[in-house]
Design a protein around this motif. Structure first.
Motif, PDB file in Angstrom:
ATOM      1  N   ARG A  57     -10.150 -41.400  26.445  1.00  0.00           N
ATOM      2  CA  ARG A  57     -10.309 -42.062  27.746  1.00  0.00           C
ATOM      3  C   ARG A  57      -9.616 -43.422  27.735  1.00  0.00           C
ATOM      4  NH1 ARG A  57     -14.958 -39.206  27.211  1.00  0.00           N
ATOM      5  NH2 ARG A  57     -16.201 -40.904  26.360  1.00  0.00           N
ATOM      6  N   ALA A  58      -9.682 -44.109  26.610  1.00  0.00           N
ATOM      7  CA  ALA A  58      -8.967 -45.387  26.480  1.00  0.00           C
ATOM      8  C   ALA A  58      -7.463 -45.159  26.527  1.00  0.00           C
ATOM      9  CB  ALA A  58      -9.369 -46.082  25.175  1.00  0.00           C
ATOM     10  N   TYR A  59      -6.990 -44.112  25.850  1.00  0.00           N
ATOM     11  CA  TYR A  59      -5.564 -43.781  25.839  1.00  0.00           C
ATOM     12  C   TYR A  59      -5.082 -43.478  27.260  1.00  0.00           C
ATOM     13  CZ  TYR A  59      -1.265 -41.925  23.684  1.00  0.00           C
ATOM     14  OH  TYR A  59       0.037 -41.725  23.278  1.00  0.00           O
ATOM     15  N   ILE A  60      -5.889 -42.730  28.007  1.00  0.00           N
ATOM     16  CA  ILE A  60      -5.550 -42.428  29.400  1.00  0.00           C
ATOM     17  C   ILE A  60      -5.476 -43.719  30.208  1.00  0.00           C
ATOM     18  CG2 ILE A  60      -6.409 -41.353  31.522  1.00  0.00           C
ATOM     19  CD1 ILE A  60      -7.684 -39.172  29.626  1.00  0.00           C
ATOM     20  N   GLU A  61      -6.483 -44.555  30.067  1.00  0.00           N
ATOM     21  CA  GLU A  61      -6.523 -45.805  30.836  1.00  0.00           C
ATOM     22  C   GLU A  61      -5.278 -46.652  30.600  1.00  0.00           C
ATOM     23  OE1 GLU A  61      -7.652 -48.209  33.657  1.00  0.00           O
ATOM     24  OE2 GLU A  61      -8.833 -46.442  33.140  1.00  0.00           O
ATOM     25  N   VAL A  62      -4.914 -46.828  29.352  1.00  0.00           N
ATOM     26  CA  VAL A  62      -3.747 -47.647  29.022  1.00  0.00           C
ATOM     27  C   VAL A  62      -2.457 -46.966  29.487  1.00  0.00           C
ATOM     28  CG1 VAL A  62      -2.422 -48.668  27.122  1.00  0.00           C
ATOM     29  CG2 VAL A  62      -4.919 -48.814  27.129  1.00  0.00           C
ATOM     30  N   SER A  63      -2.384 -45.663  29.338  1.00  0.00           N
ATOM     31  CA  SER A  63      -1.174 -44.929  29.737  1.00  0.00           C
ATOM     32  C   SER A  63      -0.935 -44.985  31.237  1.00  0.00           C
ATOM     33  CB  SER A  63      -1.267 -43.472  29.292  1.00  0.00           C
ATOM     34  OG  SER A  63      -1.297 -43.384  27.889  1.00  0.00           O
ATOM     35  N   PHE A  64      -2.011 -45.032  32.011  1.00  0.00           N
ATOM     36  CA  PHE A  64      -1.873 -45.051  33.464  1.00  0.00           C
ATOM     37  C   PHE A  64      -1.783 -46.464  34.032  1.00  0.00           C
ATOM     38  CE2 PHE A  64      -2.796 -40.648  33.090  1.00  0.00           C
ATOM     39  CZ  PHE A  64      -2.378 -40.053  34.257  1.00  0.00           C
ATOM     40  N   THR A  65      -1.909 -47.480  33.184  1.00  0.00           N
ATOM     41  CA  THR A  65      -1.773 -48.859  33.642  1.00  0.00           C
ATOM     42  C   THR A  65      -0.868 -49.625  32.676  1.00  0.00           C
ATOM     43  OG1 THR A  65      -3.818 -49.427  32.487  1.00  0.00           O
ATOM     44  CG2 THR A  65      -3.994 -49.010  34.851  1.00  0.00           C
ATOM     45  N   PRO A  66       0.432 -49.309  32.658  1.00  0.00           N
ATOM     46  CA  PRO A  66       1.326 -49.993  31.718  1.00  0.00           C
ATOM     47  C   PRO A  66       1.416 -51.489  32.026  1.00  0.00           C
ATOM     48  CG  PRO A  66       2.577 -48.694  33.297  1.00  0.00           C
ATOM     49  CD  PRO A  66       1.126 -48.395  33.543  1.00  0.00           C
ATOM     50  N   ALA A  67       1.615 -52.253  30.982  1.00  0.00           N
ATOM     51  CA  ALA A  67       1.765 -53.699  31.126  1.00  0.00           C
ATOM     52  C   ALA A  67       3.046 -54.008  31.892  1.00  0.00           C
ATOM     53  CB  ALA A  67       1.793 -54.361  29.749  1.00  0.00           C
ATOM     54  N   ALA A  68       3.030 -55.113  32.597  1.00  0.00           N
ATOM     55  CA  ALA A  68       4.203 -55.516  33.368  1.00  0.00           C
ATOM     56  C   ALA A  68       5.415 -55.644  32.459  1.00  0.00           C
ATOM     57  CB  ALA A  68       3.924 -56.848  34.068  1.00  0.00           C
ATOM     58  N   GLY A  69       6.492 -55.006  32.855  1.00  0.00           N
ATOM     59  CA  GLY A  69       7.730 -55.099  32.101  1.00  0.00           C
ATOM     60  C   GLY A  69       7.869 -54.110  30.968  1.00  0.00           C
ATOM     61  N   GLU A  70       6.784 -53.447  30.567  1.00  0.00           N
ATOM     62  CA  GLU A  70       6.855 -52.519  29.437  1.00  0.00           C
ATOM     63  C   GLU A  70       7.808 -51.364  29.743  1.00  0.00           C
ATOM     64  OE1 GLU A  70       4.900 -52.576  26.282  1.00  0.00           O
ATOM     65  OE2 GLU A  70       4.804 -54.654  26.902  1.00  0.00           O
ATOM     66  N   ASP A  71       7.785 -50.853  30.973  1.00  0.00           N
ATOM     67  CA  ASP A  71       8.672 -49.737  31.326  1.00  0.00           C
ATOM     68  C   ASP A  71      10.129 -50.125  31.136  1.00  0.00           C
ATOM     69  OD1 ASP A  71       6.491 -48.178  31.931  1.00  0.00           O
ATOM     70  OD2 ASP A  71       6.647 -48.454  34.097  1.00  0.00           O
ATOM     71  N   ALA A  72      10.470 -51.339  31.561  1.00  0.00           N
ATOM     72  CA  ALA A  72      11.859 -51.790  31.424  1.00  0.00           C
ATOM     73  C   ALA A  72      12.238 -51.920  29.952  1.00  0.00           C
ATOM     74  CB  ALA A  72      12.051 -53.124  32.142  1.00  0.00           C
ATOM     75  N   LEU A  73      11.323 -52.394  29.143  1.00  0.00           N
ATOM     76  CA  LEU A  73      11.605 -52.528  27.713  1.00  0.00           C
ATOM     77  C   LEU A  73      11.789 -51.161  27.067  1.00  0.00           C
ATOM     78  CD1 LEU A  73       9.148 -55.338  26.587  1.00  0.00           C
ATOM     79  CD2 LEU A  73      11.621 -55.477  26.770  1.00  0.00           C
ATOM     80  N   ILE A  74      10.915 -50.234  27.394  1.00  0.00           N
ATOM     81  CA  ILE A  74      11.022 -48.892  26.818  1.00  0.00           C
ATOM     82  C   ILE A  74      12.332 -48.246  27.232  1.00  0.00           C
ATOM     83  CG2 ILE A  74      10.010 -46.578  26.836  1.00  0.00           C
ATOM     84  CD1 ILE A  74       7.255 -48.046  27.063  1.00  0.00           C
TER      85      ILE A  74
END
Length: 184
Positions: free
Chosen positions: A91-108
Motif C-alpha cells: 500500500r505504501a508502494y502504491i501511494e508513492v508510485s501514484f504521487t511522484p515527487a515534483a520533477g522526478e518524472d523529468a529526471l527519470i
C-alpha cells in the motif's frame, strides 16, 4: 581563508545540481553546466565524479534511495494508521508510485538513455532488489504482490516508452483496484 571541505556535502550539491540541469538540458547535460550550478570548478566535479556517466549513475542511484525512503515513510504512516498487517508495504508502494515527487518524472526520463550501459543496469538492478524481497515479505501471495508492484512500475515507466498514460479517472480506479488487492 580556506573553506572547510566536506566531501559528502559537495557530492550532494553536485547531485542536486545535476538533477536541476537534467531537467532543463535533458540527458545531453554538460559537466560544465553541472559544475556551475553547484558552484564548484569542473575539476572539483571530476574529483568526485570522474565522468559524465559516473555522475549520472550516482544520480540514478540517489533517485532509487529517495524512492525507497519515501516508501519506508509511507509504510510507517500506513502502520501507524492501520497497524502492522499483510499488504502494508505494498500500500505504501502504491501511494508513492501514484504521487511522484515534483520533477522526478523529468529526471527519470533524462536518465533513460543510460539504459544502454550494462554495468549501470546491473548496479541499478542490485540497488532495486529490495522491491522483490519487500513485496514477497509483505504477507500476501507472492504472485499478487508482484502484480501490484509491476502495475505501479509500468504506470511510472510507461510514458518513457511511449505507452499511452491513463486519464485521472482511470488512474484513480487503478489505484483503488490495486489497493483492494492488498487487503485481506
Amino acid at each position: 581563508m580556506n573553506r572547510p571541505r566536506n566531501p559528502e556535502l559537495t557530492r550532494s550539491a553536485l547531485l542536486e545540481a545535476a538533477g536541476r540541469v537534467l531537467q532543463t538540458q535533458g540527458a545531453a547535460l554538460s559537466l560544465d553546466a553541472v559544475a556551475r550550478a553547484a558552484g564548484v570548478s569542473k575539476g572539483g566535479l571530476l574529483h568526485h565524479y570522474p565522468s559524465r556517466e559516473a555522475l549520472l549513475s550516482a544520480l540514478a542511484l540517489e533517485l532509487i534511495e529517495r524512492f525507497r525512503a519515501c516508501v519506508e515513510a509511507a509504510r510507517a504512516r500506513e502502520v501507524a494508521a492501520h497497524g502492522e498487517g499483510p499488504g502494508a508495504w505494498l500500500r505504501a508502494y502504491i501511494e508513492v508510485s501514484f504521487t511522484p515527487a515534483a520533477g522526478e518524472d523529468a529526471l527519470i526520463a533524462a536518465l533513460a538513455p543510460l539504459a544502454g550501459h550494462p554495468e549501470l543496469i546491473a548496479r541499478l538492478r542490485e540497488a532495486q532488489a529490495f522491491v522483490l524481497t519487500e513485496a514477497e515479505a509483505d504477507g500476501l501471495p507472492p504472485a499478487r504482490a508482484h502484480a501490484v508492484r509491476l502495475a505501479c512500475d509500468a504506470l511510472s515507466l510507461g510514458p518513457l516508452t511511449g505507452l499511452p498514460d491513463l486519464d485521472p479517472g482511470r488512474r484513480t480506479a487503478l489505484k483503488e483496484e490495486l489497493l483492494a488487492w492488498t487487503r485481506v
